[in-house]
Design a protein around this motif. Structure first.
Motif, PDB file in Angstrom:
ATOM      1  N   LEU A   1       0.831  -1.208   0.000  1.00 17.77           N
ATOM      2  CA  LEU A   1       0.000   0.000   0.000  1.00 17.77           C
ATOM      3  C   LEU A   1       0.861   1.253   0.000  1.00 17.77           C
ATOM      4  O   LEU A   1       1.928   1.282   0.623  1.00 17.77           O
ATOM      5  CB  LEU A   1      -0.886   0.008   1.254  1.00 17.77           C
ATOM      6  N   LEU A   2       0.371   2.269  -0.676  1.00 23.85           N
ATOM      7  CA  LEU A   2       0.965   3.602  -0.576  1.00 23.85           C
ATOM      8  C   LEU A   2       0.058   4.447   0.308  1.00 23.85           C
ATOM      9  O   LEU A   2      -1.176   4.336   0.237  1.00 23.85           O
ATOM     10  CB  LEU A   2       1.076   4.251  -1.959  1.00 23.85           C
ATOM     11  N   LEU A   3       0.686   5.286   1.133  1.00 21.32           N
ATOM     12  CA  LEU A   3      -0.075   6.180   2.007  1.00 21.32           C
ATOM     13  C   LEU A   3       0.035   7.610   1.482  1.00 21.32           C
ATOM     14  O   LEU A   3       1.079   8.016   0.960  1.00 21.32           O
ATOM     15  CB  LEU A   3       0.465   6.116   3.440  1.00 21.32           C
ATOM     16  N   ASN A   4      -1.027   8.360   1.663  1.00 19.44           N
ATOM     17  CA  ASN A   4      -1.001   9.750   1.230  1.00 19.44           C
ATOM     18  C   ASN A   4      -0.209  10.611   2.209  1.00 19.44           C
ATOM     19  O   ASN A   4      -0.057  10.264   3.394  1.00 19.44           O
ATOM     20  CB  ASN A   4      -2.438  10.279   1.130  1.00 19.44           C
ATOM     21  N   ASP A   5       0.324  11.687   1.698  1.00 22.86           N
ATOM     22  CA  ASP A   5       0.904  12.752   2.542  1.00 22.86           C
ATOM     23  C   ASP A   5       0.704  14.060   1.790  1.00 22.86           C
ATOM     24  O   ASP A   5       0.227  14.069   0.654  1.00 22.86           O
ATOM     25  CB  ASP A   5       2.388  12.468   2.829  1.00 22.86           C
ATOM     26  N   ASP A   6       1.074  15.157   2.429  1.00 19.32           N
ATOM     27  CA  ASP A   6       0.791  16.468   1.829  1.00 19.32           C
ATOM     28  C   ASP A   6       1.931  17.005   0.978  1.00 19.32           C
ATOM     29  O   ASP A   6       1.788  18.058   0.365  1.00 19.32           O
ATOM     30  CB  ASP A   6       0.488  17.498   2.940  1.00 19.32           C
ATOM     31  N   TYR A   7       3.061  16.307   0.954  1.00 24.45           N
ATOM     32  CA  TYR A   7       4.266  16.909   0.363  1.00 24.45           C
ATOM     33  C   TYR A   7       4.835  16.189  -0.860  1.00 24.45           C
ATOM     34  O   TYR A   7       5.466  16.839  -1.708  1.00 24.45           O
ATOM     35  CB  TYR A   7       5.363  17.010   1.434  1.00 24.45           C
ATOM     36  N   THR A   8       4.678  14.875  -0.910  1.00 24.11           N
ATOM     37  CA  THR A   8       5.270  14.153  -2.048  1.00 24.11           C
ATOM     38  C   THR A   8       4.566  14.585  -3.340  1.00 24.11           C
ATOM     39  O   THR A   8       3.339  14.570  -3.423  1.00 24.11           O
ATOM     40  CB  THR A   8       5.111  12.626  -1.862  1.00 24.11           C
ATOM     41  N   PRO A   9       5.332  14.992  -4.346  1.00 20.22           N
ATOM     42  CA  PRO A   9       4.699  15.417  -5.604  1.00 20.22           C
ATOM     43  C   PRO A   9       3.938  14.266  -6.271  1.00 20.22           C
ATOM     44  O   PRO A   9       4.380  13.102  -6.243  1.00 20.22           O
ATOM     45  CB  PRO A   9       5.880  15.848  -6.477  1.00 20.22           C
ATOM     46  N   MET A  10       2.806  14.596  -6.850  1.00 18.83           N
ATOM     47  CA  MET A  10       2.011  13.581  -7.551  1.00 18.83           C
ATOM     48  C   MET A  10       2.834  12.862  -8.618  1.00 18.83           C
ATOM     49  O   MET A  10       2.737  11.642  -8.772  1.00 18.83           O
ATOM     50  CB  MET A  10       0.780  14.232  -8.190  1.00 18.83           C
ATOM     51  N   GLU A  11       3.638  13.632  -9.336  1.00 21.84           N
ATOM     52  CA  GLU A  11       4.421  13.032 -10.423  1.00 21.84           C
ATOM     53  C   GLU A  11       5.425  12.006  -9.890  1.00 21.84           C
ATOM     54  O   GLU A  11       5.698  10.990 -10.529  1.00 21.84           O
ATOM     55  CB  GLU A  11       5.137  14.136 -11.220  1.00 21.84           C
ATOM     56  N   PHE A  12       5.946  12.262  -8.689  1.00 24.29           N
ATOM     57  CA  PHE A  12       6.881  11.312  -8.083  1.00 24.29           C
ATOM     58  C   PHE A  12       6.167   9.998  -7.764  1.00 24.29           C
ATOM     59  O   PHE A  12       6.710   8.906  -8.001  1.00 24.29           O
ATOM     60  CB  PHE A  12       7.497  11.914  -6.803  1.00 24.29           C
ATOM     61  N   VAL A  13       4.956  10.077  -7.252  1.00 19.96           N
ATOM     62  CA  VAL A  13       4.190   8.872  -6.901  1.00 19.96           C
ATOM     63  C   VAL A  13       3.858   8.072  -8.169  1.00 19.96           C
ATOM     64  O   VAL A  13       3.973   6.837  -8.195  1.00 19.96           O
ATOM     65  CB  VAL A  13       2.902   9.236  -6.122  1.00 19.96           C
ATOM     66  N   VAL A  14       3.492   8.793  -9.216  1.00 17.37           N
ATOM     67  CA  VAL A  14       3.220   8.108 -10.499  1.00 17.37           C
ATOM     68  C   VAL A  14       4.482   7.391 -10.971  1.00 17.37           C
ATOM     69  O   VAL A  14       4.428   6.221 -11.400  1.00 17.37           O
ATOM     70  CB  VAL A  14       2.719   9.125 -11.562  1.00 17.37           C
ATOM     71  N   HIS A  15       5.603   8.046 -10.832  1.00 19.97           N
ATOM     72  CA  HIS A  15       6.871   7.435 -11.255  1.00 19.97           C
ATOM     73  C   HIS A  15       7.181   6.181 -10.423  1.00 19.97           C
ATOM     74  O   HIS A  15       7.625   5.158 -10.960  1.00 19.97           O
ATOM     75  CB  HIS A  15       8.006   8.456 -11.137  1.00 19.97           C
ATOM     76  N   VAL A  16       6.936   6.256  -9.126  1.00 23.53           N
ATOM     77  CA  VAL A  16       7.156   5.091  -8.244  1.00 23.53           C
ATOM     78  C   VAL A  16       6.300   3.906  -8.703  1.00 23.53           C
ATOM     79  O   VAL A  16       6.771   2.760  -8.764  1.00 23.53           O
ATOM     80  CB  VAL A  16       6.827   5.464  -6.779  1.00 23.53           C
ATOM     81  N   LEU A  17       5.061   4.190  -9.029  1.00 23.63           N
ATOM     82  CA  LEU A  17       4.150   3.103  -9.454  1.00 23.63           C
ATOM     83  C   LEU A  17       4.582   2.496 -10.789  1.00 23.63           C
ATOM     84  O   LEU A  17       4.465   1.278 -10.998  1.00 23.63           O
ATOM     85  CB  LEU A  17       2.713   3.626  -9.522  1.00 23.63           C
ATOM     86  N   GLU A  18       5.107   3.318 -11.658  1.00 25.44           N
ATOM     87  CA  GLU A  18       5.606   2.809 -12.948  1.00 25.44           C
ATOM     88  C   GLU A  18       6.882   2.002 -12.731  1.00 25.44           C
ATOM     89  O   GLU A  18       7.030   0.904 -13.283  1.00 25.44           O
ATOM     90  CB  GLU A  18       5.910   3.983 -13.896  1.00 25.44           C
ATOM     91  N   ARG A  19       7.764   2.551 -11.930  1.00 22.74           N
ATOM     92  CA  ARG A  19       9.103   1.963 -11.787  1.00 22.74           C
ATOM     93  C   ARG A  19       9.116   0.682 -10.971  1.00 22.74           C
ATOM     94  O   ARG A  19       9.765  -0.305 -11.342  1.00 22.74           O
ATOM     95  CB  ARG A  19      10.018   3.004 -11.129  1.00 22.74           C
ATOM     96  N   PHE A  20       8.401   0.664  -9.843  1.00 23.64           N
ATOM     97  CA  PHE A  20       8.502  -0.486  -8.935  1.00 23.64           C
ATOM     98  C   PHE A  20       7.311  -1.438  -9.024  1.00 23.64           C
ATOM     99  O   PHE A  20       7.393  -2.571  -8.544  1.00 23.64           O
ATOM    100  CB  PHE A  20       8.668   0.003  -7.494  1.00 23.64           C
ATOM    101  N   PHE A  21       6.225  -0.972  -9.620  1.00 24.31           N
ATOM    102  CA  PHE A  21       5.038  -1.837  -9.685  1.00 24.31           C
ATOM    103  C   PHE A  21       4.584  -2.094 -11.126  1.00 24.31           C
ATOM    104  O   PHE A  21       3.511  -2.642 -11.349  1.00 24.31           O
ATOM    105  CB  PHE A  21       3.908  -1.235  -8.838  1.00 24.31           C
TER     106      PHE A  21
END
Ligand code: TYC
Length: 149
Positions: free
Chosen positions: A74-94
Protein backbone atom coordinates in the motif's frame (compact mmCIF):
# COMPACT_ATOMS: atom_id res chain seq x y z
CA UNK A 1 -0.50 -39.70 -10.79
CA UNK A 2 1.29 -42.96 -10.20
CA UNK A 3 4.80 -44.16 -10.76
CA UNK A 4 5.66 -47.78 -11.09
CA UNK A 5 8.91 -49.40 -10.22
CA UNK A 6 9.73 -53.04 -9.90
CA UNK A 7 12.32 -54.69 -7.77
CA UNK A 8 13.50 -58.14 -7.01
CA UNK A 9 12.83 -59.36 -3.50
CA UNK A 10 15.49 -58.42 -0.97
CA UNK A 11 16.87 -55.33 -2.77
CA UNK A 12 16.68 -51.97 -1.02
CA UNK A 13 14.00 -49.65 -2.33
CA UNK A 14 14.15 -45.88 -2.62
CA UNK A 15 11.11 -44.30 -1.00
CA UNK A 16 9.29 -41.55 -2.85
CA UNK A 17 6.25 -40.11 -1.11
CA UNK A 18 3.73 -42.66 0.00
CA UNK A 19 4.46 -46.08 -1.27
CA UNK A 20 2.03 -48.77 -2.10
CA UNK A 21 3.65 -52.10 -2.50
CA UNK A 22 1.88 -54.77 -4.44
CA UNK A 23 2.86 -58.38 -4.66
CA UNK A 24 2.05 -59.28 -8.23
CA UNK A 25 0.76 -62.70 -7.42
CA UNK A 26 -2.78 -63.96 -7.36
CA UNK A 27 -4.91 -63.10 -4.38
CA UNK A 28 -3.38 -59.73 -3.38
CA UNK A 29 -5.81 -56.86 -2.91
CA UNK A 30 -4.93 -53.18 -3.13
CA UNK A 31 -5.98 -50.36 -0.84
CA UNK A 32 -4.64 -47.00 -1.89
CA UNK A 33 -1.96 -45.12 0.07
CA UNK A 34 -1.15 -48.02 2.33
CA UNK A 35 1.72 -50.37 2.35
CA UNK A 36 0.09 -53.65 1.53
CA UNK A 37 2.94 -56.04 1.46
CA UNK A 38 6.65 -55.51 1.39
CA UNK A 39 9.03 -58.10 0.25
CA UNK A 40 12.11 -55.92 0.65
CA UNK A 41 14.46 -57.87 2.85
CA UNK A 42 11.82 -60.37 3.79
CA UNK A 43 11.70 -62.70 0.83
CA UNK A 44 13.78 -65.81 0.83
CA UNK A 45 16.51 -65.40 -1.77
CA UNK A 46 15.48 -67.11 -4.94
CA UNK A 47 11.87 -67.40 -3.84
CA UNK A 48 9.71 -70.45 -3.88
CA UNK A 49 7.69 -69.76 -6.97
CA UNK A 50 10.23 -70.58 -9.61
CA UNK A 51 10.83 -66.86 -10.32
CA UNK A 52 7.31 -66.24 -11.58
CA UNK A 53 6.42 -63.48 -9.08
CA UNK A 54 7.89 -60.02 -8.87
CA UNK A 55 7.35 -57.04 -6.59
CA UNK A 56 6.08 -53.73 -7.88
CA UNK A 57 6.10 -50.42 -6.05
CA UNK A 58 3.38 -47.98 -6.95
CA UNK A 59 4.03 -44.54 -5.55
CA UNK A 60 1.10 -42.20 -5.48
CA UNK A 61 2.54 -38.76 -4.82
CA UNK A 62 -0.09 -36.67 -3.08
CA UNK A 63 0.01 -33.11 -4.46
CA UNK A 64 1.57 -31.05 -1.68
CA UNK A 65 1.54 -27.58 -3.20
CA UNK A 66 0.35 -25.02 -0.68
CA UNK A 67 -0.88 -21.58 -1.60
CA UNK A 68 1.58 -18.96 -0.33
CA UNK A 69 0.43 -16.22 2.02
CA UNK A 70 -0.15 -13.02 0.07
CA UNK A 71 0.51 -9.44 1.12
CA UNK A 72 -0.90 -6.18 -0.20
CA UNK A 73 1.57 -3.38 -0.75
CA UNK A 74 0.00 0.00 0.00
CA UNK A 75 0.97 3.60 -0.58
CA UNK A 76 -0.07 6.18 2.01
CA UNK A 77 -1.00 9.75 1.23
CA UNK A 78 0.90 12.75 2.54
CA UNK A 79 0.79 16.47 1.83
CA UNK A 80 4.27 16.91 0.36
CA UNK A 81 5.27 14.15 -2.05
CA UNK A 82 4.70 15.42 -5.60
CA UNK A 83 2.01 13.58 -7.55
CA UNK A 84 4.42 13.03 -10.42
CA UNK A 85 6.88 11.31 -8.08
CA UNK A 86 4.19 8.87 -6.90
CA UNK A 87 3.22 8.11 -10.50
CA UNK A 88 6.87 7.43 -11.25
CA UNK A 89 7.16 5.09 -8.24
CA UNK A 90 4.15 3.10 -9.45
CA UNK A 91 5.61 2.81 -12.95
CA UNK A 92 9.10 1.96 -11.79
CA UNK A 93 8.50 -0.49 -8.94
CA UNK A 94 5.04 -1.84 -9.68
CA UNK A 95 5.19 -1.99 -13.48
CA UNK A 96 2.08 0.13 -13.92
CA UNK A 97 1.43 1.99 -17.14
CA UNK A 98 0.99 5.74 -16.83
CA UNK A 99 -2.80 5.54 -16.89
CA UNK A 100 -3.03 2.95 -14.08
CA UNK A 101 -0.28 4.69 -12.11
CA UNK A 102 -2.15 7.99 -12.29
CA UNK A 103 -5.42 6.34 -11.27
CA UNK A 104 -3.81 4.66 -8.24
CA UNK A 105 -1.98 7.87 -7.23
CA UNK A 106 -5.24 9.86 -7.38
CA UNK A 107 -7.01 7.14 -5.38
CA UNK A 108 -4.36 7.44 -2.65
CA UNK A 109 -4.51 11.23 -2.80
CA UNK A 110 -8.29 11.20 -2.32
CA UNK A 111 -8.69 8.23 0.05
CA UNK A 112 -5.49 8.28 2.08
CA UNK A 113 -4.34 4.79 1.09
CA UNK A 114 -4.29 2.61 -2.01
CA UNK A 115 -3.05 -0.75 -3.27
CA UNK A 116 -0.04 -1.04 -5.56
CA UNK A 117 -0.13 -4.83 -5.85
CA UNK A 118 -0.37 -8.19 -4.07
CA UNK A 119 2.74 -10.31 -3.63
CA UNK A 120 4.33 -13.11 -1.67
CA UNK A 121 6.04 -12.01 1.55
CA UNK A 122 9.56 -11.58 0.23
CA UNK A 123 8.52 -9.78 -2.95
CA UNK A 124 6.24 -7.43 -0.98
CA UNK A 125 9.02 -6.71 1.52
CA UNK A 126 11.44 -5.95 -1.32
CA UNK A 127 8.97 -3.53 -2.97
CA UNK A 128 8.39 -1.69 0.32
CA UNK A 129 12.14 -1.34 0.90
CA UNK A 130 12.75 -0.16 -2.67
CA UNK A 131 10.02 2.49 -2.48
CA UNK A 132 11.07 3.72 0.96
CA UNK A 133 14.73 3.95 -0.06
CA UNK A 134 13.81 5.76 -3.28
CA UNK A 135 11.55 8.25 -1.45
CA UNK A 136 14.23 8.94 1.19
CA UNK A 137 16.87 9.44 -1.48
CA UNK A 138 14.66 12.12 -3.05
CA UNK A 139 13.75 13.57 0.36
CA UNK A 140 10.02 12.86 0.03
CA UNK A 141 7.98 11.64 3.02
CA UNK A 142 6.14 9.03 0.94
CA UNK A 143 5.24 5.95 3.00
CA UNK A 144 4.85 2.42 1.65
CA UNK A 145 3.62 -0.47 3.80
CA UNK A 146 2.51 -4.08 3.46
CA UNK A 147 -0.35 -5.92 5.09
CA UNK A 148 -1.36 -9.56 5.11
CA UNK A 149 -4.12 -10.29 2.65
N1 TYC B 1 -1.12 14.28 -1.66
C1 TYC B 1 0.06 14.50 -2.48
C2 TYC B 1 0.00 15.89 -3.10
O1 TYC B 1 -1.05 16.53 -3.07
C3 TYC B 1 0.14 13.45 -3.60
C4 TYC B 1 0.35 12.08 -3.11
C5 TYC B 1 -0.34 11.05 -3.67
C6 TYC B 1 1.29 11.79 -2.11
C7 TYC B 1 -0.18 9.73 -3.24
C8 TYC B 1 1.47 10.51 -1.67
O2 TYC B 1 0.95 8.19 -1.83
C9 TYC B 1 0.75 9.48 -2.24
N2 TYC B 1 1.11 16.36 -3.62
Amino acid sequence: MAELAASQGGKPITRLGRIIMLRLVRGTSARSNQILQSSAGSEPPGGDDGGRSSTAIVTKAKPRTKRPNLYRVLLLNDDYTPMEFVVHVLERFFNKNREDATRIMLHVHQNGVGECGVFTYEVAETKVTQVMDFARKHQHPLQCVMEKN
